[in-house]
Design an enzyme around this catalytic site. Structure first.
Site, PDB file in Angstrom:
ATOM      1  N   ASP A  39       0.834  -1.207   0.000  1.00  0.00           N
ATOM      2  CA  ASP A  39       0.000   0.000   0.000  1.00  0.00           C
ATOM      3  C   ASP A  39       0.864   1.249   0.000  1.00  0.00           C
ATOM      4  O   ASP A  39       0.854   2.022   0.976  1.00  0.00           O
ATOM      5  CB  ASP A  39      -0.936  -0.016   1.220  1.00  0.00           C
ATOM      6  CG  ASP A  39      -1.843  -1.244   1.230  1.00  0.00           C
ATOM      7  OD1 ASP A  39      -1.981  -1.898   0.182  1.00  0.00           O
ATOM      8  OD2 ASP A  39      -2.419  -1.547   2.288  1.00  0.00           O
ATOM      9  N   THR A  62      -2.559  -5.428  -4.276  1.00  0.00           N
ATOM     10  CA  THR A  62      -2.339  -4.036  -4.681  1.00  0.00           C
ATOM     11  C   THR A  62      -3.570  -3.177  -4.387  1.00  0.00           C
ATOM     12  O   THR A  62      -4.693  -3.677  -4.326  1.00  0.00           O
ATOM     13  CB  THR A  62      -2.057  -3.967  -6.203  1.00  0.00           C
ATOM     14  OG1 THR A  62      -3.180  -4.495  -6.916  1.00  0.00           O
ATOM     15  CG2 THR A  62      -0.829  -4.777  -6.570  1.00  0.00           C
ATOM     16  N   ASP A  92      -7.020  -5.246  -4.734  1.00  0.00           N
ATOM     17  CA  ASP A  92      -7.969  -5.090  -3.624  1.00  0.00           C
ATOM     18  C   ASP A  92      -8.899  -3.916  -3.937  1.00  0.00           C
ATOM     19  O   ASP A  92      -8.855  -2.882  -3.282  1.00  0.00           O
ATOM     20  CB  ASP A  92      -7.141  -4.847  -2.350  1.00  0.00           C
ATOM     21  CG  ASP A  92      -7.967  -4.743  -1.098  1.00  0.00           C
ATOM     22  OD1 ASP A  92      -9.192  -4.897  -1.168  1.00  0.00           O
ATOM     23  OD2 ASP A  92      -7.352  -4.487  -0.034  1.00  0.00           O
ATOM     24  N   ARG A  93      -9.750  -4.089  -4.952  1.00  0.00           N
ATOM     25  CA  ARG A  93     -10.566  -2.970  -5.453  1.00  0.00           C
ATOM     26  C   ARG A  93     -11.832  -2.741  -4.623  1.00  0.00           C
ATOM     27  O   ARG A  93     -12.412  -1.679  -4.670  1.00  0.00           O
ATOM     28  CB  ARG A  93     -10.916  -3.229  -6.932  1.00  0.00           C
ATOM     29  CG  ARG A  93     -11.844  -2.239  -7.580  1.00  0.00           C
ATOM     30  CD  ARG A  93     -11.251  -0.824  -7.600  1.00  0.00           C
ATOM     31  NE  ARG A  93     -12.141   0.104  -8.249  1.00  0.00           N
ATOM     32  CZ  ARG A  93     -13.257   0.612  -7.696  1.00  0.00           C
ATOM     33  NH1 ARG A  93     -13.626   0.245  -6.479  1.00  0.00           N
ATOM     34  NH2 ARG A  93     -13.993   1.474  -8.362  1.00  0.00           N
ATOM     35  N   LYS A  94     -12.267  -3.761  -3.914  1.00  0.00           N
ATOM     36  CA  LYS A  94     -13.502  -3.651  -3.101  1.00  0.00           C
ATOM     37  C   LYS A  94     -14.636  -3.008  -3.878  1.00  0.00           C
ATOM     38  O   LYS A  94     -15.207  -1.982  -3.472  1.00  0.00           O
ATOM     39  CB  LYS A  94     -13.252  -2.888  -1.801  1.00  0.00           C
ATOM     40  CG  LYS A  94     -12.308  -3.610  -0.845  1.00  0.00           C
ATOM     41  CD  LYS A  94     -12.265  -2.918   0.506  1.00  0.00           C
ATOM     42  CE  LYS A  94     -11.359  -3.628   1.489  1.00  0.00           C
ATOM     43  NZ  LYS A  94      -9.921  -3.485   1.189  1.00  0.00           N
ATOM     44  N   ALA A  96     -18.292  -2.205  -5.167  1.00  0.00           N
ATOM     45  CA  ALA A  96     -19.486  -2.108  -4.309  1.00  0.00           C
ATOM     46  C   ALA A  96     -20.663  -1.455  -5.028  1.00  0.00           C
ATOM     47  O   ALA A  96     -21.502  -0.850  -4.386  1.00  0.00           O
ATOM     48  CB  ALA A  96     -19.154  -1.325  -3.043  1.00  0.00           C
ATOM     49  N   ASP A  97     -20.743  -1.589  -6.360  1.00  0.00           N
ATOM     50  CA  ASP A  97     -21.792  -0.866  -7.091  1.00  0.00           C
ATOM     51  C   ASP A  97     -22.687  -1.831  -7.865  1.00  0.00           C
ATOM     52  O   ASP A  97     -22.568  -3.050  -7.728  1.00  0.00           O
ATOM     53  CB  ASP A  97     -21.119   0.159  -8.018  1.00  0.00           C
ATOM     54  CG  ASP A  97     -21.933   1.431  -8.167  1.00  0.00           C
ATOM     55  OD1 ASP A  97     -23.184   1.343  -8.262  1.00  0.00           O
ATOM     56  OD2 ASP A  97     -21.344   2.521  -8.196  1.00  0.00           O
ATOM     57  N   ARG A 241       1.740  -3.237   6.410  1.00  0.00           N
ATOM     58  CA  ARG A 241       2.767  -2.431   7.083  1.00  0.00           C
ATOM     59  C   ARG A 241       3.692  -3.251   7.960  1.00  0.00           C
ATOM     60  O   ARG A 241       4.841  -2.858   8.167  1.00  0.00           O
ATOM     61  CB  ARG A 241       2.071  -1.312   7.876  1.00  0.00           C
ATOM     62  CG  ARG A 241       1.510  -0.233   6.966  1.00  0.00           C
ATOM     63  CD  ARG A 241       0.492   0.631   7.665  1.00  0.00           C
ATOM     64  NE  ARG A 241      -0.768  -0.076   7.875  1.00  0.00           N
ATOM     65  CZ  ARG A 241      -1.833   0.456   8.471  1.00  0.00           C
ATOM     66  NH1 ARG A 241      -1.770   1.685   8.933  1.00  0.00           N
ATOM     67  NH2 ARG A 241      -2.944  -0.249   8.608  1.00  0.00           N
TER      68      ARG A 241
HETATM   69  O1  6AU Z   1      -1.492  -4.920   7.243  1.00  0.00           O
HETATM   70  P1  6AU Z   1      -2.035  -3.530   6.995  1.00  0.00           P
HETATM   71  O2  6AU Z   1      -2.951  -3.059   8.091  1.00  0.00           O
HETATM   72  O3  6AU Z   1      -0.961  -2.530   6.659  1.00  0.00           O
HETATM   73  O4  6AU Z   1      -2.894  -3.627   5.633  1.00  0.00           O
HETATM   74  C1  6AU Z   1      -4.038  -4.417   5.511  1.00  0.00           C
HETATM   75  C2  6AU Z   1      -4.538  -4.419   4.091  1.00  0.00           C
HETATM   76  C3  6AU Z   1      -5.003  -3.051   3.583  1.00  0.00           C
HETATM   77  C4  6AU Z   1      -6.508  -3.094   3.686  1.00  0.00           C
HETATM   78  O5  6AU Z   1      -7.130  -2.355   2.652  1.00  0.00           O
HETATM   79  C5  6AU Z   1      -6.832  -4.594   3.547  1.00  0.00           C
HETATM   80  O6  6AU Z   1      -5.673  -5.293   3.996  1.00  0.00           O
HETATM   81  N1  6AU Z   1      -8.006  -5.066   4.318  1.00  0.00           N
HETATM   82  C6  6AU Z   1      -9.054  -5.777   3.684  1.00  0.00           C
HETATM   83  C7  6AU Z   1      -8.965  -6.383   2.369  1.00  0.00           C
HETATM   84  C8  6AU Z   1      -7.813  -7.118   1.955  1.00  0.00           C
HETATM   85  O7  6AU Z   1      -9.942  -6.460   1.661  1.00  0.00           O
HETATM   86  C9  6AU Z   1     -10.225  -6.057   4.387  1.00  0.00           C
HETATM   87  C10 6AU Z   1     -10.287  -5.801   5.770  1.00  0.00           C
HETATM   88  O8  6AU Z   1     -11.244  -6.155   6.441  1.00  0.00           O
HETATM   89  N2  6AU Z   1      -9.199  -5.232   6.373  1.00  0.00           N
HETATM   90  C11 6AU Z   1      -8.072  -4.859   5.688  1.00  0.00           C
HETATM   91  O9  6AU Z   1      -7.125  -4.370   6.313  1.00  0.00           O
HETATM   92  O10 6AU Z   1      -4.613  -2.942   2.227  1.00  0.00           O
END
Ligand code: 6AU
Length: 276
Positions: A39, A62, A92-94, A96-97, A241
């Protein structure tokens, strides 16, 4: 729970969903159930991190729309790295439409996600038409969809009957839905009579994984790979992270070390789960 104790290789063998099969095979080949979430907002950082973590992951996740200097070359280089290190790509576009809109967002625009991303995800909130809309683009390409059945954030509304309905929607579209973003296995969730459904094998990809901290001060909640894989029966750990640290002061050795650390923890947890 039958699926929980099966090996990734056994599950890959007969999996009916192309993307799920590819992912299970990659996990087995690389002995890694780690997905790194990259990210970051600069192309150079993005590609540098992927090249560093590539040997340790089955999947790179991504958020392509956060990259400030995005261009087509980035996608070409991402695909080169995917072949070089043998990993799949998950945008990871999520979505929702409505069906028509998501089919355009998936196929077109600047990013043309369906052309390069093996896996993507969607919120079930619009109902089944979001799946058919995305499938109209991705199914013939052998892509896979993950539904967000649960979220890792504090106070998430994706619980209870919402989660159950997400699983029912997935069951009705197993040809394209390969699994869930969730915090636990969904076997038996929403099934009539509460029984598990042995013939289904949805993959559970789980974000909110960290070994050193419990949260990020912005609602994110972290659990350890063991809690996720052994206690909750999930299949893939998604770590952002925790692996790449501060993208503005990239510590090359640190990124490699953390990726290897999470890969080892994830695999150790899997071996414990299957009883080896
Ligand atoms: O380990 P992090 O916290 O730096 O990053 C977690 C990654 C981020 C979020 O957009 C994603 O996971 N995410 C998702 C996804 C993958 O759909 C769903 C969710 O419930 N929580 C979450 O953190 O890129």
């Amino acid at each position: 729970m039958v699926t929980k104790t099966k090996t990734y290789a056994q599950r890959a063998k007969d999996h009916p969903n192309t993307a799920a099969k590819q992912l299970l095979e990659t996990i087995d080949r690389k002995k890694s159930n780690l997905c790194v979430s990259v990210d970051v907002t600069r192309k150079a950082n993005f590609l540098a991190i992927i090249d560093l973590v590539g040997p340790f992951v089955c999947l790179v996740k991504t958020h392509i729309d956060i990259i400030e200097d995005f261009d087509h070359d980035l996608i070409e280089q991402l695909q080169v790295l995917s072949k070089k290190h043998d990993f799949l790509i998950f945008e990871d576009r999520k979505f929702a439409d409505i069906g028509n809109t998501v089919s355009l967002q998936y196929s077109s625009g600047v990013h043309k996600i369906a052309s390069w991303s093996h896996i993507t995800n969607a919120h079930p909130v619009p109902g089944p038409s979001i799946i058919t809309g995305l499938a109209s683009v991705g199914k013939s390409l052998g892509r896979g969809l993950l539904l967000l059945a649960e979220m890792s954030t504090k106070g998430s509304l994706a619980v209870g009957s919402y989660t159950e309905d997400a699983v029912k929607m997935a069951r009705a579209h197993k040809d394209f839905v390969m699994g869930f973003i969730a915090q636990q296995r969904m076997d038996g969730v929403g099934a009539e009579g509460g029984s598990g459904t042995e013939e289904e094998d949805f993959l559970i990809l789980t974000p909110g994984v960290g070994l050193d901290v419990k949260g990020d001060g912005m609602g994110q909640q972290y659990r350890t790979p063991r809690e996720v894989i052994v206690e909750s029966g999930c299949d893939v750990i998604i770590v952002g992270r925790g692996v790449y640290g501060n993208p503005n002061a990239l510590d090359v050795d640190g990124v490699r070390r953390q990726a290897e650390r999470y890969m080892k923890e994830g695999w150790k947890a899997y071996l414990e789960r299957i009883g080896e």
